[in-house]
Scaffold this motif. Structure first.
Motif, PDB file in Angstrom:
ATOM      1  N   ILE A 198       2.410  -6.694   1.436  1.00 10.07           N
ATOM      2  CA  ILE A 198       2.739  -7.604   2.537  1.00 10.07           C
ATOM      3  C   ILE A 198       2.567  -6.901   3.878  1.00 10.07           C
ATOM      4  O   ILE A 198       2.001  -7.454   4.826  1.00 10.07           O
ATOM      5  N   VAL A 254       0.091  -8.452   6.668  1.00  7.63           N
ATOM      6  CA  VAL A 254       0.543  -8.992   7.959  1.00  7.63           C
ATOM      7  C   VAL A 254      -0.018  -8.199   9.137  1.00  7.63           C
ATOM      8  O   VAL A 254      -0.089  -8.715  10.241  1.00  7.63           O
ATOM      9  N   MET A 268      -5.417  -9.063  -2.126  1.00  4.15           N
ATOM     10  CA  MET A 268      -4.107  -8.559  -2.539  1.00  4.15           C
ATOM     11  C   MET A 268      -4.262  -7.670  -3.763  1.00  4.15           C
ATOM     12  O   MET A 268      -3.651  -6.613  -3.854  1.00  4.15           O
TER      13      MET A 268
END
Lengths: 275, 337, 300
Positions: free
Chosen positions: C107, C111, C228
């Motif tokens: 994450i 971000v 991811m």
């Protein structure tokens, strides 16, 4: 050579169940020129492609009869189909920009079609390709044969396409909107060329278009399709006697020089036509 | 012709810029980062005067711009500095370790291409079928499995359990240094010397790491081939080719595959570059004495000269492969030619 | 509203309001997506993974740092479902807490990287000219680097650990996003509606922020989801090479690195975190593949 289509239905799976693109179309064709007219999505291209079994894999085809010269297209093996495709029936697509293989020269593509049926040497095939290019009235066939599709203009590309489909001497030519991607000035030229070649060789022609007057000018008979059905079929000279409101509507939308109107009619669609 | 020259100049300029960027980044990492290069070289407890002298010797007392100039100057003379760990010149070390990596990556990419391309084509032609799904899952698994897990599993199964493969390393101790180094590739050198036992041994050692790397890149190659083929098969010219009455094989290979071949070359070049990276982890697990292992060992010892030298070399190969892919495109695709 | 009526409302050909059209579109996308078994499997695993990470303290049967030296390298038992590691710590508990580290790293990377890449790409694509040339050259330099090796060198130069691993991964992950956003922007920029917005007097900033960036999001989301899995593998590789999270952190790659020497005898100890990495990365790949089929069918 005779094409028979009876009650042809083509449907595609969609999230809301099967959706029918062609709904019970019937027509027959001999060594004549048939025009199929209709708007986009009316099922005219699918009908023609079903004849060569070139539909997308998802399509589900049913028909009471779908025959090419007595061969049942629905039951024919892939091998039988290959004997029809190219050799007995050719297909010309709309836009040569996409319909020609971008990495093969025009000559190589025509030679390939020729060689596939006539089994000659590579050299003979290339010579045949150049002859064919001359037949479709290309002035410098050698240069065009060595050119890649992106180096050719639209009209030129379509001539290459015609030469390629005529290479194996087929009995039927299916032309799927052969001129709608071309400039207006080239359109008539290409159609006249095609008509000329077809008449001279005594071939059958299926000309698919959305241009009713154009088709009636070049064909013997016209079938008008709307929403997957043939709504009207008549001889090209009898267009004025058209019965169906859709055909009438199409004709009324056309401007004419002889009877100028202040305002052109607009097609008003009757939901009953869909039934 | 002017356009062509202009394009060439553009390519050359962007190449120089990228090269400059590459050198700058390695310099930046090596000199501007918190680690004092002196500590790496001399250790924590060197006397002050030695520190100061070395600082001057290495030009570390100069402003950064001068240091960078000095760095570039040395690079231009093929001087990557000296490895603290092996006390050899970094260039010597790289020359020694490099063939092992190239050997590994080359065998891997050949195997991966020979399997991956046909699989990708098959999956695309049979899109939506069971076989397509199986191939997709096999490829997805290849994308998802950490390469070190694959390597460890391979060792566990083929070495420890089945005893089919020899253990780690590049050759059995018995054959170490027995044959003269000609190309640096053991699989070739042993054949050159006619030492067939050593030849067999070299291939046996190569099989596992190459197999692991091959699976990893096969997954990528097959996946890209499938995507490209689906794209090509949806082309109108495929309808044309079929309407000509050509056989399915000819439609698929001559017309569809012919159109993606150039794009595939690009993918293969990039995959090969990726293999040099994958080799870092694989070589570590298999104790394969290649550039990757050299890099990790140098990393753990904070041997920055060696790390940056190896990084720079791999970066250069990366660039060369990219350039090659670009050139292939311009050579073979009539639309760009 | 009954389900049938609701469905008809959603699937209506002639939506009467903007929100009906929007929800209808979302519903159709969901129909497409949920009919893809593999993608749904991916989604379920990802959701479970997130739940595990969030609820790790509740779910973990033991303290992940609790050592039980008498019971080292134990095989999976009723007390320790996945066995214990070389210090007698419960592997299951460590895996659950490790999910927090892994997902946290992922994450953190996403971000930072996605908005940055989007901004660079949109600006380069929208303004063109010099801005484009400079930004894309910089992007090219980063693309020319082997990612893992650049990250390794970077981490080694600062200090091995989670933070520097995240920075290193971010540093090497953003260029493809910038490329993607730029390509999208180039196609949108010349659209008529952008010209219309410009005619109404909107500033460049507003056009980029309100009209271009939102349209780039679809393909960006697909790319992020697919990435991811690459980021998970990347983080694990750094951990495995000793350059990522440091022991005793239960980061999965690090766990394998410390347990690697027992692989030939107590193979299940390093295998468990390996499987965890595999499952997590596979789930994101499946999810991303499904999303791409739905959101971006032409790129299949």
């Amino acid at each position: 050579m005779k094409v028979e289509i009876a009650n042809l239905t083509i449907s595609f799976p969609s999230p809301q169940g099967m959706s029918q693109a062609v709904r019970g179309v019937s027509m027959t064709l001999g060594a004549e020129k048939l025009g199929i007219v209709g708007e986009s999505g009316s099922g005219k291209s699918l009908t023609a492609r079903a004849l060569l079994r070139l539909l997308p894999p998802a399509a589900v085809v049913t028909a009471d009869r779908l025959q090419f010269d007595g061969i049942d297209i629905l039951k024919a093996s892939e091998r039988d189909m290959r004997a029809i495709r190219g050799k007995r029936a050719g297909l010309i697509l709309q836009d040569p920009k996409y319909a020609l293989n971008p990495i093969m020269t025009a000559g190589a593509q025509i030679a390939e079609a020729w060689r596939n049926q006539k089994k000659g040497s590579a050299k003979e095939a290339m010579q045949a390709a150049i002859d064919l290019l001359a037949q479709v009235q290309i002035r410098d066939p050698k240069r065009v044969a060595a050119a890649y599709p992106h180096e050719l203009s639209g009209g030129m590309g379509q001539r290459v396409m015609i030469a390629m489909m005529l290479a194996p001497d087929p009995e039927l030519l299916i032309a799927d909107e052969p001129t709608s991607a071309l400039d207006a000035s080239v359109q008539a030229e290409i159609l006249r060329l095609m008509e000329d070649l077809v008449s001279r060789r005594g071939m059958g022609l299926i000309l698919i278009s959305h241009d009713l007057p154009l088709v009636s000018h070049f064909c013997d008979r016209v079938a008008v399709m709307y929403a997957g059905r043939v709504v009207e079929e008549l001889a090209a000279g009898e267009l004025v006697r058209a019965q169906h409101a859709y055909t009438r509507g199409l004709l009324d939308c056309l401007p004419t020089l002889s009877h100028p109107k202040g305002r052109l009619a607009v097609m008003s669609r009757d939901p009953a036509w869909l039934a | 012709m002017n356009g062509r020259n202009g394009r060439l100049a553009g390519t050359a300029a962007s190449l120089l810029l990228t090269l400059f960027g590459l050198v700058f980044v390695t310099f930046f990492i090596g000199r501007v980062m918190p680690i004092d290069p002196l500590i790496a070289i001399l250790g924590d407890h060197a006397p002050e005067d030695v520190m100061a002298r070395t600082r001057v010797e290495l030009g570390l007392d100069q402003p950064l711009v001068v240091q960078f100039g000095l760095y570039v100057w040395r690079l231009l003379h093929g001087d990557l500095g000296r490895s603290v760990m092996s006390s050899n010149l970094v260039t010597q070390d790289i020359a020694r370790y490099f063939p092992a990596t190239i050997e590994l990556a080359t065998v891997a990419i050949i195997v991966a291409t020979l399997i991956g391309v046909p699989l990708g084509v098959l999956a695309a032609v049979r899109q939506g079928s069971v076989i397509d799904k199986v191939i997709r899952v096999v490829c997805l698994a290849g994308h998802s499995i950490p390469i070190f897990l694959l390597a460890l599993l391979s060792l566990l199964i083929f070495y420890a359990t089945l005893d089919w493969a020899p253990g780690t390393g590049r050759a059995d101790v018995a054959f170490e240094g027995m044959n003269p180094v000609v190309t640096g590739f053991l699989t070739i050198d042993t054949a050159w010397a006619g030492d067939w036992d050593a030849f067999y041994d070299a291939w046996a050692h190569l099989a596992q790491p190459a197999g692991v790397l091959a699976y990893f890149s096969m997954a990528f190659i097959a996946r890209m081939t499938r995507a490209f083929m689906l794209d090509a098969l949806a082309g109108e010219y495929i309808i044309t080719a079929r309407a000509k009455g050509l056989s399915a094989l000819r439609v698929i290979w001559r017309h569809a595959f012919g159109n993606i071949a150039v794009r595939l070359i690009t993918v293969l070049a990039l995959t090969y570059a990726g293999l040099l990276e994958g080799a870092v982890v694989t070589e570590t697990v298999f104790s394969w004495p290649g550039l990757g292992q050299y890099l990790t060992v140098s990393l753990l010892n904070a041997d920055m000269n060696a790390v940056l030298g190896a990084t720079l070399v791999v970066g250069l190969i990366y660039m060369a492969l990219n350039l090659f892919a670009d050139a292939a495109y311009k050579m073979f695709d009539p639309r760009v030619r | 509203m009954s389900d049938v009526v609701k469905r008809a409302w959603l699937l209506s050909d002639a939506p009467t309001s903007r929100s009906q059209a929007a929800w209808g579109r979302r519903y159709r996308l969901w129909c497409d997506f949920s009919s893809n078994g593999l993608a749904m499997t991916g989604l379920v695993i990802v959701v479970l993974l997130v739940l595990c990470a969030v609820a790790a303290p509740l779910l973990a049967p033991y303290d992940p740092t609790l050592q039980e030296l008498a019971n080292r390298l134990s095989v999976p038992t009723a007390a320790h479902w996945l066995g214990t590691d070389e210090l007698g710590r419960d592997v299951l508990s460590r895996l659950l807490f490790g999910a927090r580290v892994t997902l946290g790293m992922v994450i953190a990377v996403v971000v930072t990287v996605a908005p940055f890449g989007l901004a660079v790409g949109c600006v380069a694509g929208y303004y063109g000219g010099w801005a484009d040339t400079i930004l894309m050259r910089v992007t090219d330099v980063f693309l020319a680097f082997p990612r893992l090796i650049l990250a390794l060198a970077f981490v080694a130069a600062i200090h091995p650990g989670v933070t520097s691993a995240v920075i290193a991964i971010a540093l090497t992950t953003w260029p493809p996003y910038a490329r993607l956003a730029r390509a999208e922007t180039l196609t949108i920029r010349s659209a008529d509606f952008i010209a219309a917005v410009r005619l109404t007097g909107a500033s460049s900033g507003r056009i980029i922020l309100r009209h271009i960036a939102p349209l780039c999001l679809g393909s960006l989301i697909v790319r992020v989801t697919l990435d991811m899995s690459a980021i998970i593998l990347f983080a694990a590789s750094l951990g495995f090479l000793g350059m990522g999270a440091q022991p005793p952190s239960p980061e999965w790659g690090t766990m394998i690195a410390t347990a690697r020497r027992f692989f030939l005898d107590q193979w299940w100890v390093p295998l468990m975190p390996g499987l965890a990495i595999f499952v997590a990365s596979l789930a994101f790949n499946l999810l991303g593949d499904g999303l791409r089929d739905v959101l971006d069918p032409k790129q299949r």
